[in-house]
Scaffold this motif. Sequence first.
Motif, PDB file in Angstrom:
ATOM      1  N   SER A 108      60.203  27.203 -71.791  1.00 15.68           N
ATOM      2  CA  SER A 108      59.761  25.845 -72.089  1.00 15.68           C
ATOM      3  C   SER A 108      58.281  25.640 -71.810  1.00 15.68           C
ATOM      4  O   SER A 108      57.682  26.359 -70.999  1.00 15.68           O
ATOM      5  N   LYS A 187      72.127  24.998 -74.728  1.00 11.14           N
ATOM      6  CA  LYS A 187      72.084  25.927 -73.597  1.00 11.14           C
ATOM      7  C   LYS A 187      73.179  25.581 -72.606  1.00 11.14           C
ATOM      8  O   LYS A 187      73.187  24.504 -72.011  1.00 11.14           O
ATOM      9  N   GLY A 291      61.375  31.016 -64.934  1.00  8.37           N
ATOM     10  CA  GLY A 291      60.164  30.541 -64.288  1.00  8.37           C
ATOM     11  C   GLY A 291      60.390  30.484 -62.785  1.00  8.37           C
ATOM     12  O   GLY A 291      59.527  30.860 -61.997  1.00  8.37           O
ATOM     13  N   LYS A 332      66.001  41.732 -70.752  1.00  6.81           N
ATOM     14  CA  LYS A 332      65.155  42.916 -70.616  1.00  6.81           C
ATOM     15  C   LYS A 332      64.983  43.692 -71.928  1.00  6.81           C
ATOM     16  O   LYS A 332      64.942  44.922 -71.918  1.00  6.81           O
ATOM     17  N   VAL A 333      64.888  42.969 -73.006  1.00  2.00           N
ATOM     18  CA  VAL A 333      64.567  43.635 -74.276  1.00  2.00           C
ATOM     19  C   VAL A 333      63.053  43.832 -74.319  1.00  2.00           C
ATOM     20  O   VAL A 333      62.299  42.877 -74.138  1.00  2.00           O
ATOM     21  N   ALA A 352      63.486  38.221 -76.743  1.00  2.45           N
ATOM     22  CA  ALA A 352      62.804  38.699 -75.537  1.00  2.45           C
ATOM     23  C   ALA A 352      61.938  37.584 -74.983  1.00  2.45           C
ATOM     24  O   ALA A 352      61.316  36.837 -75.753  1.00  2.45           O
TER      25      ALA A 352
HETATM   26  C1  LIG Z   1      59.077  31.811 -67.734  1.00  3.69           C
HETATM   27  C2  LIG Z   1      60.459  31.729 -68.292  1.00  3.69           C
HETATM   28  C3  LIG Z   1      60.984  30.504 -68.678  1.00  3.69           C
HETATM   29  C4  LIG Z   1      62.273  30.409 -69.188  1.00  3.69           C
HETATM   30  N1  LIG Z   1      62.753  29.196 -69.619  1.00  3.69           N
HETATM   31  C5  LIG Z   1      63.971  29.144 -70.205  1.00  3.69           C
HETATM   32  C6  LIG Z   1      64.451  27.929 -70.765  1.00  3.69           C
HETATM   33  O1  LIG Z   1      63.789  26.902 -70.765  1.00  3.69           O
HETATM   34  N2  LIG Z   1      65.690  27.958 -71.333  1.00  3.69           N
HETATM   35  C7  LIG Z   1      66.448  29.090 -71.397  1.00  3.69           C
HETATM   36  O2  LIG Z   1      67.534  29.063 -71.940  1.00  3.69           O
HETATM   37  N3  LIG Z   1      66.005  30.242 -70.888  1.00  3.69           N
HETATM   38  C8  LIG Z   1      64.787  30.294 -70.309  1.00  3.69           C
HETATM   39  N4  LIG Z   1      64.329  31.497 -69.843  1.00  3.69           N
HETATM   40  C9  LIG Z   1      65.179  32.705 -69.988  1.00  3.69           C
HETATM   41  C10 LIG Z   1      64.821  33.508 -71.247  1.00  3.69           C
HETATM   42  O3  LIG Z   1      64.922  32.734 -72.393  1.00  3.69           O
HETATM   43  C11 LIG Z   1      65.743  34.712 -71.420  1.00  3.69           C
HETATM   44  O4  LIG Z   1      67.040  34.263 -71.598  1.00  3.69           O
HETATM   45  C12 LIG Z   1      65.722  35.658 -70.258  1.00  3.69           C
HETATM   46  O5  LIG Z   1      64.470  35.678 -69.664  1.00  3.69           O
HETATM   47  C13 LIG Z   1      66.081  37.055 -70.662  1.00  3.69           C
HETATM   48  O6  LIG Z   1      65.072  37.602 -71.332  1.00  3.69           O
HETATM   49  P1  LIG Z   1      63.951  38.647 -70.773  1.00  3.69           P
HETATM   50  O7  LIG Z   1      64.672  39.612 -69.930  1.00  3.69           O
HETATM   51  O8  LIG Z   1      63.459  39.157 -72.079  1.00  3.69           O
HETATM   52  O9  LIG Z   1      62.942  37.902 -70.006  1.00  3.69           O
HETATM   53  C14 LIG Z   1      63.048  31.590 -69.301  1.00  3.69           C
HETATM   54  C15 LIG Z   1      62.518  32.832 -68.915  1.00  3.69           C
HETATM   55  C16 LIG Z   1      61.245  32.914 -68.422  1.00  3.69           C
HETATM   56  C17 LIG Z   1      60.714  34.252 -68.037  1.00  3.69           C
END
Ligand SMILES: Cc1cc2nc3c(=O)[nH]c(=O)nc-3n(C[C@H](O)[C@H](O)[C@H](O)COP(=O)(O)O)c2cc1C
Length: 490
Positions: A108, A187, A291, A332-333, A352
């Motif tokens: 976000s 969500k 976050g 973790k993609v 990702a």
């Molecule tokens: C900084 C940050 C903010 C995120 N904010 C949201 C969010 O607002 N809504 C949500 O569903 N997932 C949020 N996520 C999770 C990601 O969308 C994702 O599901 C999760 O990080 C797995 O992906 P990754 O391993 O590629 O980081 C956030 C992830 C990060 C790193």
Amino acid sequence: MRNYPILAHGRWISEELRPFLRQYIVEGNLTGRPFNRHQRSIVYERAKNTVDSQPFGSDLDFYGDEYELTTHSMAAKTLDGTKFRTRIGNGQCKQPYDASLLNVSAMSFGSLSGKAIRALNKGAEMGGFYHDTGEGGLSEHHRAYNGDLVWELGTGYFGCRDRNGRFDPGLFRETAQSDQVKMVEIKLSQGAKPGHGGVLPGAKVTPEIARARQIEVGKECVSPGSHPEFDTPVGLMEFVARLRDLSDGKPVGLKLCVGHPWELLAVCKASLETGIRPDFIVVDGAEGGTGAAPEEFSDNVGLPLRDGLIMVRNALVGTGLREDISIGASGKVFSAFSMANNLALGADWCNAARAFMFSLGCVMTKRCHTDTCPTGVATQNPSRQRGLVIDDKAERVYHFQHNTLKRLGELVGAAGLDHPNELRPHHLYHRQGPNALTTMDRIHHFLEPNALIDEPESTPYAEWWAAASPDTFKALRETGPSHHRVIARG
Ligand SMILES: Cc1cc2nc3c(=O)[nH]c(=O)nc-3n(C[C@H](O)[C@H](O)[C@H](O)COP(=O)(O)O)c2cc1C
Ligand code: SF4
């Protein structure tokens, strides 16, 4: 501190410097977490569009327990991975969306800076992939370019909430019908903090964030742990249908990290009972990023991606719903191989989050929650955002996505296939000890179509299936020890 003040201060300074010393001096190429140097370098190189080839052979331990591979064919093909698309949207949706196989996962505005959001969206526009807004509403930064958006609704309904924090259909319709919004995502949970709501402290509610979220400036804002608009699986299906209607037939889906298995099956039962089909489910793994989250939730709650993905795949295939409901995967993609893994196990596409943060320049200092991000990616502080040049970073976002898909094309071509949707569990091998290399279809259960309808007792899901009801998220009866059998058979 009182007895040895100089030493104590020295210790504090060392604690401060520890992450940097570790990352730059001590840490090996393959040891850092959550992403090691090797993994981060792949993203940096692809984002900069520089050489991403490896000289002198692999650093990986081919006989270690974590080793995995996909197999190749003697009749390899040449494919352009950047052209791969998957259609999302079943017969109940009027405006299906042809998604790229790699998209920007939900993050976000608020957790990321306005400039980071702009660079991501511009990169998405350049590469023709989608950018998920995250649950913080659809801000002016998301609209500055014209990259495709998936609008995510969390439990706070930011951007479409009334004064009491309840869903406002009029506000939702207005935004959901805008051309830039291609899909809507409800969500239910996020891997890094499943079942945990959120609190945005009043101090962080700047006028800009307040506008995006439609909340009051400077006032603490609480997102509950669950959605106030429904409290049963049937209620969830009705909410899906309502959003699809209000958005004029755009695809509407769910994002979740799998928790109680009977709840997932209850949602399938509700879909069968009501006839309402969500257009997609994005499965998020517990290893996913955030976050900020309490450590117990990041470390020990929710199923990791692979287990959750297989369970969602089995729930949909086993109930005959797979044809109507597409599956996305996040957790973790960061490379073509990590994508191929998910696609082989049942996903149609991948998202990702942190890998795209790396492409924006994130150096993994892990201070995203402190508003002191040194690279301007995860801070609202304008002086810290100064170094993040939107046009340059958008190029990197674009190149990372584009080059990763190019590699995916090569990987799929090497297997002699025409499209990643032909990848199957038997294409993926996992090492189980120094003398055993086993294909995924022999490690996990993959249900046959309609198995849960026709012969639930023959599946390892029988007890959960019996415990699942479309009318409640609660289990109808105690579920037994089959849990272990399903998560890892063999
Ligand atoms: C900084 C940050 C903010 C995120 N904010 C949201 C969010 O607002 N809504 C949500 O569903 N997932 C949020 N996520 C999770 C990601 O969308 C994702 O599901 C999760 O990080 C797995 O992906 P990754 O391993 O590629 O980081 C956030 C992830 C990060 C790193
Ligand atoms: S550089 Fe550090 S604080 Fe900034 S986004 Fe990356 S991990 Fe978070």
